[in-house]
Design a protein around this motif. Structure first.
Motif, PDB file in Angstrom:
ATOM      1  N   ASN A 168     -13.530   1.001  -0.595  1.00 10.92           N
ATOM      2  CA  ASN A 168     -12.922   0.009  -0.341  1.00 10.92           C
ATOM      3  C   ASN A 168     -13.940  -1.230  -0.094  1.00 10.92           C
ATOM      4  O   ASN A 168     -13.783  -2.465  -0.226  1.00 10.92           O
ATOM      5  CB  ASN A 168     -12.105  -0.129   1.046  1.00 10.92           C
ATOM      6  CG  ASN A 168     -11.489  -1.355   1.324  1.00 10.92           C
ATOM      7  OD1 ASN A 168     -11.796  -2.168   2.248  1.00 10.92           O
ATOM      8  ND2 ASN A 168     -10.419  -1.705   0.586  1.00 10.92           N
ATOM      9  N   GLN A 223     -12.006   6.895   0.393  1.00 11.37           N
ATOM     10  CA  GLN A 223     -11.349   5.777   0.365  1.00 11.37           C
ATOM     11  C   GLN A 223     -11.857   4.561   1.112  1.00 11.37           C
ATOM     12  O   GLN A 223     -11.924   3.420   0.567  1.00 11.37           O
ATOM     13  CB  GLN A 223      -9.650   5.881   0.735  1.00 11.37           C
ATOM     14  CG  GLN A 223      -8.808   6.773  -0.116  1.00 11.37           C
ATOM     15  CD  GLN A 223      -8.555   6.153  -1.302  1.00 11.37           C
ATOM     16  OE1 GLN A 223      -8.923   5.143  -1.713  1.00 11.37           O
ATOM     17  NE2 GLN A 223      -7.628   7.133  -2.074  1.00 11.37           N
ATOM     18  N   GLN A 232      -7.072  -0.876  -5.192  1.00 13.36           N
ATOM     19  CA  GLN A 232      -7.461   0.307  -4.994  1.00 13.36           C
ATOM     20  C   GLN A 232      -6.456   1.485  -5.077  1.00 13.36           C
ATOM     21  O   GLN A 232      -6.908   2.522  -5.739  1.00 13.36           O
ATOM     22  CB  GLN A 232      -7.932   0.553  -3.449  1.00 13.36           C
ATOM     23  CG  GLN A 232      -8.715   1.829  -3.113  1.00 13.36           C
ATOM     24  CD  GLN A 232      -9.528   1.485  -1.584  1.00 13.36           C
ATOM     25  OE1 GLN A 232      -9.575   0.395  -1.185  1.00 13.36           O
ATOM     26  NE2 GLN A 232      -9.623   2.607  -1.148  1.00 13.36           N
ATOM     27  N   ASP A 284      -8.220   2.271   3.096  1.00 15.35           N
ATOM     28  CA  ASP A 284      -8.315   1.097   2.656  1.00 15.35           C
ATOM     29  C   ASP A 284      -8.091  -0.011   3.517  1.00 15.35           C
ATOM     30  O   ASP A 284      -8.699  -1.057   3.882  1.00 15.35           O
ATOM     31  CB  ASP A 284      -7.236   0.791   1.546  1.00 15.35           C
ATOM     32  CG  ASP A 284      -7.000  -0.629   1.231  1.00 15.35           C
ATOM     33  OD1 ASP A 284      -7.465  -1.194   0.594  1.00 15.35           O
ATOM     34  OD2 ASP A 284      -5.622  -1.040   1.465  1.00 15.35           O
ATOM     35  N   ASN A 300       0.772  -1.155  -0.111  1.00 14.32           N
ATOM     36  CA  ASN A 300      -0.051   0.067  -0.178  1.00 14.32           C
ATOM     37  C   ASN A 300       0.918   1.218   0.141  1.00 14.32           C
ATOM     38  O   ASN A 300       0.723   2.171  -1.062  1.00 14.32           O
ATOM     39  CB  ASN A 300      -0.976   0.167   1.381  1.00 14.32           C
ATOM     40  CG  ASN A 300      -0.361  -0.024   2.491  1.00 14.32           C
ATOM     41  OD1 ASN A 300       0.784  -0.185   2.552  1.00 14.32           O
ATOM     42  ND2 ASN A 300      -1.220  -0.100   3.487  1.00 14.32           N
TER      43      ASN A 300
END
Length: 477
Positions: A383, A379, A392, A422, A192
């Motif tokens: 998700n 976000q 994502q 996320d 991420n």
């Protein structure tokens, strides 16, 4: 009080029964149906796909355009679940293999001996063990990502946690919340943090200081809530949210720790060494070779066979062990397909990009002071339908990074908003495949997990909002 009055009181009492959340199958089916209905009203749109960092496919943030409406019909809706199972095949089969492999290991007796030794060692320090395990799992996740490893952790620690007087939710929370906190903070997480920063044109792993603070706060929150709950269950097992579900586990795992300490036979010792060697191979493969679920599944099959044979199990016993494990996690594997079906429906209707585009526009309309927090909520919402962290990032960061420039938010802050939106929801939304599979492996109903987890998530959300506001105020870059 007359008989009629008594009858009326009983009737009112029955009517006031506590609301019971529908079965997870029903919840996910309803979500899929709502998604299908949305495709008839939400305009279909597309972003152009281009090659991004490391050859990954991402989107051109300036290319959104409307296309011909493609509403989901009856046939597409009916086939959404089977296609969801196919799309999520890696998670589905990983769930089966994990269940089968650990059942074989348990039949070797190695697990029982290990649990006996650890339970005796931590008999008076179970809460310390919870803190150590949670921190360890979080630390691994914040370095390498892969919160899916919680699927591996849960069956390993479950017998020990039950034997120490706690319950299945405690074991699930140690693994799921620990990895969730570490993954979300992403101090050195390539999945991420690294990818999000590459897509945003930032130096990879820059801004480590603030993320480290978020890591400490998120992990401390988990430890506090899990220990508080575990103490309550230890003092009064009937206070467990899964008291009935754990009845067989308590009988089975509490019998492991008897009056006389268990010891391994020579063959079991050799099998344990083989398991450690193969576990080291697993760590090397994940860290150095980029292994994921397919490769790990293959190694777990070999582990079950090799360790079982060395320990003295016959091939038929090994096969029966795998079969029993497959049965135990069947529901979890099916839930993964149901969860993926929601995204399949939205993709069929070509409204996924439209939803992302619309949410991005909402952030652009906010004043600068609220834009960073708005990105977090956007976000979080995204998700629900894009449960993959890297997926994502590839969809949202090409939009959020330039948008951050326009509204006066630093790109570093935009990446953090993505990470937290996320990561924290990976263990909340039922559309997260590995999470739902983990709950089934742990034997924890989704409804009862929510009862335990929502207070943790509320604190995590406050940490996220607070850290983003601070990042905005200090001009974090």
């Amino acid at each position: 009080m007359s008989d009629n009055e008594i009858d009326n009181v009983e009737l009112v009492s029955r009517q006031k029964k506590k609301f019971e959340m529908p079965h997870i199958y029903v919840i996910l089916f309803v979500f899929s149906a709502i998604a299908a209905i949305l495709t008839h009203f939400v305009p279909s749109g597309k972003y152009d796909r281009v090659l991004g960092p490391e050859g990954r496919t991402t989107i051109d943030a300036t290319s959104y355009h409307l296309i011909e409406q493609t509403p989901v019909g009856v046939t597409d809706f009916l086939t959404a679940v089977p296609r969801g199972l196919i799309d999520a095949g890696e998670v589905v089969f990983f769930t089966f293999i994990i269940g089968g492999m650990f059942m074989v290991l348990r039949r070797t007796g190695i697990i029982e001996v290990a649990v006996d030794k650890l339970a005796r060692k931590f008999a008076n320090n179970g809460l310390l063990l919870i803190a150590v395990l949670t921190t360890t799992f979080a630390f691994i996740a914040t370095l390498i990502g892969t919160p899916e490893l919680s699927l591996v952790y849960i069956p390993v620690i479950m017998p020990l946690i039950i034997a120490l007087g706690y319950d299945s939710i405690t074991a699930a929370a140690i693994a799921l919340c620990g990895t969730g906190a570490g993954f979300s903070a992403g101090v050195l997480n390539p999945i991420n943090t690294g990818l999000g920063q590459k897509l945003s044109g930032l130096p990879v792993f820059s801004g480590m200081g603030l993320r480290s603070i978020v890591f400490v706060l998120a992990v401390t929150t988990v430890i506090f809530f899990v220990i508080r709950y575990a103490k309550k269950v230890k003092n009064n097992p009937s206070k467990s949210y899964v008291y009935e579900e754990d009845s067989e586990k308590r009988i089975e795992f509490n019998q492991i720790v008897g009056g006389t300490a268990l010891t391994m036979s020579p063959r079991q010792k050799l099998a344990a060494y083989a398991m450690l060697i193969l576990s080291a191979v697993l760590v090397y493969g994940v860290l150095k070779q980029g292994w994921f679920m397919v490769e790990m599944s293959g190694l777990f099959v070999i582990m079950g066979i090799v360790v079982g044979m060395i320990a003295g199990l016959k091939l038929t016993e090994i096969c029966d062990g795998f079969n029993q494990g497959f049965k135990d996690v069947l529901m979890g594997a099916f839930i993964v397909g149901l969860a993926r079906a929601v995204a399949v429906v939205l993709e069929d209707g070509n409204v996924m990009d439209t939803l992302v585009h619309s949410l991005g526009l909402l952030v652009g309309d906010l004043p600068p002071e609220l834009a960073a927090v708005g990105m977090y909520f956007v976000q979080t919402a995204i998700n629900f339908v894009i449960s993959s962290g890297s997926g994502q990032a590839l969809v949202t960061m090409p939009i959020m990074a330039p948008l951050a420039d326009l509204v006066g938010v630093t790109r570093q802050t935009a990446v953090l908003a993505y990470q937290l939106g996320d990561g924290f929801t990976h263990v909340l939304f039922p559309t997260s495949g590995y999470f739902m599979a983990a709950l089934v492996i742990a034997g924890v109903p989704y409804q009862k997990w929510l009862r335990f987890f929502l207070p943790i998530f509320a604190v995590w959300a406050m940490i996220a909002i607070g850290s983003l506001i601070v990042a905005q105020l200090i001009g974090w870059s």
